[in-house]
Design an enzyme around this catalytic site. Structure first.
Site, PDB file in Angstrom:
ATOM      1  N   ASP A 182      -9.835   1.217 -16.410  1.00 43.42           N
ATOM      2  CA  ASP A 182      -9.953  -0.220 -16.248  1.00 43.42           C
ATOM      3  C   ASP A 182     -10.932  -0.716 -17.307  1.00 43.42           C
ATOM      4  OD1 ASP A 182     -10.234  -2.930 -14.865  1.00 43.42           O
ATOM      5  OD2 ASP A 182      -8.990  -1.850 -13.412  1.00 43.42           O
ATOM      6  N   ILE A 332       9.124   3.120  -3.767  1.00 38.73           N
ATOM      7  CA  ILE A 332       8.042   2.517  -4.549  1.00 38.73           C
ATOM      8  C   ILE A 332       8.020   3.067  -5.973  1.00 38.73           C
ATOM      9  CG2 ILE A 332       6.259   4.226  -3.962  1.00 38.73           C
ATOM     10  CD1 ILE A 332       5.751   0.402  -4.028  1.00 38.73           C
ATOM     11  N   HIS A 372      -4.958   0.626 -15.916  1.00 40.40           N
ATOM     12  CA  HIS A 372      -5.096  -0.493 -14.986  1.00 40.40           C
ATOM     13  C   HIS A 372      -5.827  -1.668 -15.635  1.00 40.40           C
ATOM     14  CE1 HIS A 372      -6.318  -2.270 -10.949  1.00 40.40           C
ATOM     15  NE2 HIS A 372      -5.026  -2.061 -10.797  1.00 40.40           N
ATOM     16  N   GLU A 400      -7.541 -14.280  -6.647  1.00 40.02           N
ATOM     17  CA  GLU A 400      -8.001 -13.660  -7.894  1.00 40.02           C
ATOM     18  C   GLU A 400      -9.269 -14.343  -8.394  1.00 40.02           C
ATOM     19  OE1 GLU A 400      -6.438 -11.134  -9.287  1.00 40.02           O
ATOM     20  OE2 GLU A 400      -4.392 -11.186  -8.470  1.00 40.02           O
TER      21      GLU A 400
END
Length: 466
Positions: A182, A332, A372, A400
């Site tokens: 990230d 998924i 990510h 968010e």
């Protein structure tokens, strides 16, 4: 005759971007901001540095620790964080420790695993063993997880803000030999930390919908429906309390932004305004290539204007939903292939710009690690660090936030360029859409399910909610 009749419509469409650009400029110029010294903003290089910084800051905390994330997982990484929090409280019982996670996500097991009480079971176990001191709250943004989750990010420890799109588990914290990459930023600024903490107090702690998870009796979701509706209404108009600070020559303007819902979504509006105002270059980072339509339209306008666009996305094998073929297939596991098909269509539509180097699409991959990253870098003076995935779900359903960094003195340029260069070390630039794996090479189970989705057009629905 048809051309003459359609001329006014074409003229309006050509003029619309200019009107939007003027409105965007007005929006950005009116935004308040904190004046944060550039040397108080640090870019951390990797998840290990993030974990070490987090644990060190927790151990040194004197007044408050507030953590907000999608989840704090019941695994070694999550338990290490909880252990550190309880140890900090034992050392300093006056310490305020609040954790906020998504209500629904905390009370279910992992997708594809056996049914369980989820991470909330660990929270209650710790509370029973160590007593009070760490308050863990579940935030129900919607009645059901499918229709939206708490995707707010940020750790406030005393006067420090640690901001990342990461949640807290083994892979995000690089605990078991694998990592999920990230972005990680550390900002030392008391007023910014106060503003982000104040938002959590006003809109979460004081809400009837937001309840403790680490207590014996947790109410049912159904019993909270009226309170959840009130919370949603409250969040629609919520904002961080931000002043209009004057910038000094060594300062960066930092604005925390909130985004929730399809309308009057400040984070979405600012992101679009920033993109429309790009002069030379845009770098867009997203883990799942499923751009909202407004973002796709603005990118098209920028390409027609001659702006240079760089997009980095994870390879499908670096997607956190990817299931390697030897493992049993689950539905998924279709998502990485759907995202790759989205990317293939986008690349096919922009072959000319890719060939000229105006549009550069990078696929990130590093072994069996995952990707990510989110955010944008625009020209040399604007950056957004955010948990927003730049997909329709983030654009309309999830709660968010993000931090807008405006840097007229180019004080952070070297740090951002170093971050961008490090990311490209594990990325490959696509030459065109044919460089992606052919759908004919997908596993048979994937091909069968993709055909079914395409035939029923359910792939469009999936793209809207995932």
């Amino acid at each position: 005759m048809n051309k003459l009749m359609k001329a006014p419509q074409r003229l309006v469409k050509r003029m619309l971007p200019f009107r939007q650009k003027a409105a965007s400029k007005a929006l950005l110029s009116a935004l308040p901001a904190f004046a944060v010294p550039a040397d108080a903003i640090e870019v951390l290089p990797d998840p290990t540095a993030f974990r070490q910084t987090l644990l060190r800051q927790i151990a040194q905390a004197t007044r408050r620790i507030l953590i907000v994330a999608l989840y704090l997982q019941d695994d070694d990484g999550g338990r290490e964080v909880l252990d550190a929090l309880y140890a900090a409280y034992a050392k300093n019982p006056s310490l305020q420790i609040h954790i906020f996670v998504d209500w629904h996500r905390a009370q279910r097991g992992l997708i594809g695993k056996a049914k369980s009480e989820g991470n909330a079971g660990m929270y209650r176990e710790y509370a029973e063993r160590f007593g009070p001191g760490v308050a863990i709250y579940g935030v129900p943004v919607q009645n059901r997880e499918l229709f939206g989750v708490l995707h707010l990010k940020g750790v406030i420890i005393d006067d420090t803000v640690l901001y990342s799109g990461a949640s807290f588990n083994d892979v995000y914290l690089a605990k078991q030999g694998r990592y999920r990459l990230d972005r990680y930023h550390r900002l030392l600024h008391r007023e910014l930390a106060d503003a982000m903490a104040g938002f959590l107090r006003r809109h979460f702690v004081e809400s009837e919908a937001v309840r403790r998870l680490n207590v014996p009796d947790v109410p049912s979701t159904r019993s909270l429906y009226p309170a959840i509706r009130t919370l949603r209404d409250d969040l629609q108009g919520a904002r961080y309390d931000v002043p209009h600070d004057a910038l000094g020559h060594a300062d960066v303007a930092v604005t925390p932004l909130l985004g929730f819902g399809r309308a009057d979504n400040l984070l979405n509006d600012v992101l679009l305004a920033l993109l429309r105002g790009a002069r030379r270059r845009v770098i867009l980072l997203t883990p799942y290539f499923n751009l909202p339509r407004p973002v796709r339209l603005v990118i098209g306008q920028l390409l027609r204007r001659g702006c240079e666009i760089h997009i980095m996305v994870g390879d499908k094998t670096a997607n956190d939903f990817y299931i390697p073929p030897p493992q049993p297939f689950r539905t998924i596991g279709l998502l990485p292939y759907l995202y790759e098909n989205n990317l293939r269509r986008f690349a096919r539509a922009h072959r000319k710009q890719m060939a000229s180097g105006q549009l550069n699409i990078y696929l990130w991959r590093d072994g069996d690690n995952s990707y990510h990253l989110k955010g944008v870098l625009i020209d040399d003076d604007v950056a957004v660090i955010t948990g927003n995935n730049f997909n329709p779900r983030a654009w309309a359903l999830d709660l968010e936030n993000g931090l807008l960094l405006r840097d007229p003195g180019h004080l952070l340029t070297a740090k951002h360029e170093a971050e961008w260069a490090a990311l490209r070390q594990h990325a490959v630039r696509l030459t065109d859409d044919l460089a992606l794996e052919s759908t004919r090479s997908y596993p048979a189970e994937v091909r069968k399910n993709l055909k079914r989705l395409n035939r029923t057009r359910l792939d469009r629905l999936v793209n809207r909610i995932m």
